[in-house]
Design a protein around this motif. Structure first.
Motif, short mmCIF file in Angstrom:
data_model
loop_
_atom_site.label_atom_id
_atom_site.label_comp_id
_atom_site.label_asym_id
_atom_site.label_seq_id
_atom_site.Cartn_x
_atom_site.Cartn_y
_atom_site.Cartn_z
N UNK A 33 -6.94 17.94 -2.21
CA UNK A 33 -6.51 17.22 -1.01
C UNK A 33 -5.06 16.73 -1.19
N UNK A 34 -4.09 17.65 -1.15
CA UNK A 34 -2.69 17.24 -1.34
C UNK A 34 -2.15 16.51 -0.13
N UNK A 35 -1.16 15.67 -0.37
CA UNK A 35 -0.51 14.94 0.72
C UNK A 35 0.15 15.89 1.72
N UNK A 36 0.61 17.03 1.24
CA UNK A 36 1.27 17.98 2.14
C UNK A 36 0.30 18.48 3.21
N UNK A 37 -0.96 18.66 2.85
CA UNK A 37 -1.96 19.09 3.84
C UNK A 37 -2.22 17.98 4.85
N UNK A 38 -2.31 16.74 4.37
CA UNK A 38 -2.49 15.61 5.29
C UNK A 38 -1.31 15.52 6.25
N UNK A 39 -0.10 15.72 5.73
CA UNK A 39 1.09 15.63 6.58
C UNK A 39 1.09 16.70 7.65
N UNK A 40 0.65 17.89 7.33
CA UNK A 40 0.61 18.96 8.33
C UNK A 40 -0.35 18.60 9.47
N UNK A 41 -1.49 18.02 9.12
CA UNK A 41 -2.45 17.60 10.15
C UNK A 41 -1.87 16.49 11.01
N UNK A 70 -4.03 11.88 -3.26
CA UNK A 70 -4.23 11.14 -4.50
C UNK A 70 -2.95 10.49 -5.00
N UNK A 71 -3.05 9.85 -6.15
CA UNK A 71 -1.93 9.07 -6.68
C UNK A 71 -1.54 9.51 -8.09
N UNK A 72 -1.77 10.76 -8.40
CA UNK A 72 -1.47 11.27 -9.74
C UNK A 72 0.00 11.10 -10.09
N UNK A 73 0.89 11.28 -9.11
CA UNK A 73 2.33 11.17 -9.37
C UNK A 73 2.85 9.75 -9.15
N UNK A 74 2.02 8.89 -8.59
CA UNK A 74 2.46 7.53 -8.28
C UNK A 74 2.28 6.58 -9.46
N UNK A 125 0.85 -1.19 0.00
CA UNK A 125 0.00 0.00 0.00
C UNK A 125 0.89 1.24 0.00
N UNK A 126 0.86 2.07 -1.06
CA UNK A 126 1.76 3.23 -1.12
C UNK A 126 1.37 4.36 -0.18
N UNK A 127 0.22 4.26 0.48
CA UNK A 127 -0.26 5.34 1.35
C UNK A 127 0.80 5.75 2.37
N UNK A 128 1.34 4.78 3.10
CA UNK A 128 2.29 5.11 4.16
C UNK A 128 3.58 5.70 3.60
N UNK A 129 4.06 5.17 2.51
CA UNK A 129 5.31 5.65 1.92
C UNK A 129 5.19 7.12 1.51
N UNK A 130 4.09 7.46 0.85
CA UNK A 130 3.92 8.83 0.36
C UNK A 130 3.77 9.79 1.54
N UNK A 131 2.93 9.41 2.51
CA UNK A 131 2.72 10.27 3.67
C UNK A 131 4.01 10.48 4.44
N UNK A 132 4.80 9.43 4.62
CA UNK A 132 6.04 9.57 5.37
C UNK A 132 7.04 10.48 4.67
#
Length: 344
Positions: free
Chosen positions: A328-336, A150-154, A12-19
């Motif tokens: 909903x960019x990953x950067x916003x999720x990371x800040x939260x 999202x996964x546009x770049x993945x 699952x790429x979710x954790x890798x991208x968020x980290x």
């Protein structure tokens, strides 16, 4: 700030991208293979970030793990959490699923989830809808919302256009193609989806079901449902990463035939690859966007929603889907998430 993460699901790429995004904010990570008391007593991490609890207790795999072993692993998990709390380590839990998918022991899983929720310093959900459901079900207070990126770049279909993607998949260039993508599990109701699709008497429609069935029994159900309808194309195996974008490029619309969308990587995958989505109303899906990016349906009327997606202005729907995902960019999720780590 050093963070331990458990469990880690490599597929699952979710954790890798968020980290990666969290590392840009100053976090560093370790991934313990097992959460043991020895580790809990010695670790120097500031935070333990929990994800899928069922992988820590073993309740997701009770066909291979006897109940006593599940009970032992669960007891060890709670002992670790209590030791970490006593040592001042913050506990953060991202609730990906309210209960494990296809839970074999739902009451047990619910009790475990409620106890973990009470031990955690902060819970995270992927939408306001999901946060409210967590509050009601687990009996907790505030839940932070970090929207799934999202996964546009993945996933990219390099050097392939829509016509070429369809040619490779054996799909007519002028067909209206519906995609049901991802690991096939009972809660996704794929046999029911196929039945509703077959009710649509239209030779120009195609339904592509792409993903590995979770069990032989479920695979048999899916194949029986598709039976003699050549408009239903079954790709019942693991889909390699290099084919993910190609499948979505070939599709006009993706469909989530679930009873409820609590949190769905398949939803954000489709939107971020420019594919509008048919999904149940009153869930995370229509919180993120409305038509034409998300076409909601009520109850079991997934067939009616599919019918409304044809005719479709594909370019307008694609733009709407991409715009929805990019909000909903990953950067916003990371800040939260970082704020949850810090206790802000």
């Amino acid at each position: 700030m050093r963070i331990a993460v458990a469990p880690v699901l490599a597929e699952n790429p979710y954790q890798q991208i968020l980290e990666r995004e969290l590392e840009a904010l100053g976090a560093t990570f370790e991934h313990p293979r097992r959460l043991t008391l020895r580790w809990a007593l010695r670790t120097s991490v500031a935070v333990l970030h929990l994800h899928w609890i069922e992988y820590l207790t073993g309740s997701h795999a009770t066909e291979s793990l006897h109940r006593p072993r599940v009970a032992l692993r669960t007891a060890r998990l709670f002992a670790v959490l209590l030791v970490l709390r006593a040592r001042g380590v913050r506990l953060v839990w991202t609730v990906h699923n309210l209960r494990p998918h296809d839970a074999r022991h739902p009451r047990f899983d619910l009790v475990v989830a409620r106890l973990v929720a009470r031990l955690a310093h902060r819970l995270i959900a992927h939408s306001r809808y999901a946060a409210q459901v967590v509050q009601r079900t687990y009996g907790v207070g505030d839940v932070s919302v970090a929207y799934h990126g999202g996964y546009e770049d993945q996933y990219r279909a390099e050097g392939v256009d829509r016509a070429a993607a369809r040619l490779r998949l054996g799909l007519p260039e002028d067909a209206h193609v519906v995609l049901a993508f991802g690991l096939i599990r009972a809660y996704k109701r794929i046999p029911e989806l196929i039945a509703r699709f077959r009710d649509l008497i239209d030779p120009d429609r195609r339904l592509v079901v792409a993903g590995r069935p979770a069990s032989a029994g479920l695979e048999a159900e899916v194949r029986a449902a598709a039976a003699d309808d050549r408009r239903v194309i079954l790709m019942l195996s693991h889909i390699p990463d290099d084919q993910v974008a190609e499948l979505h490029l070939a599709a006009d619309v993706a469909v989530l035939a679930y009873r409820d969308v609590f949190s769905s990587g398949a939803l954000m995958l489709a939107l971020s690859l420019g594919v509008p989505v048919v999904a149940p109303q009153g869930s995370t899906a229509d919180e993120l966007a409305g038509p034409p990016a998300v076409e909601p349906y009520v109850g079991t009327d997934v067939g009616g929603a599919l019918a409304r997606t044809k005719p479709i202005d594909r370019d307008a729907a694609r733009r709407a889907a991409l715009e929805a995902a990019r909000r909903f960019p990953w950067s916003a999720a990371a800040r939260t998430v970082m704020a949850c780590y810090r206790g802000d």
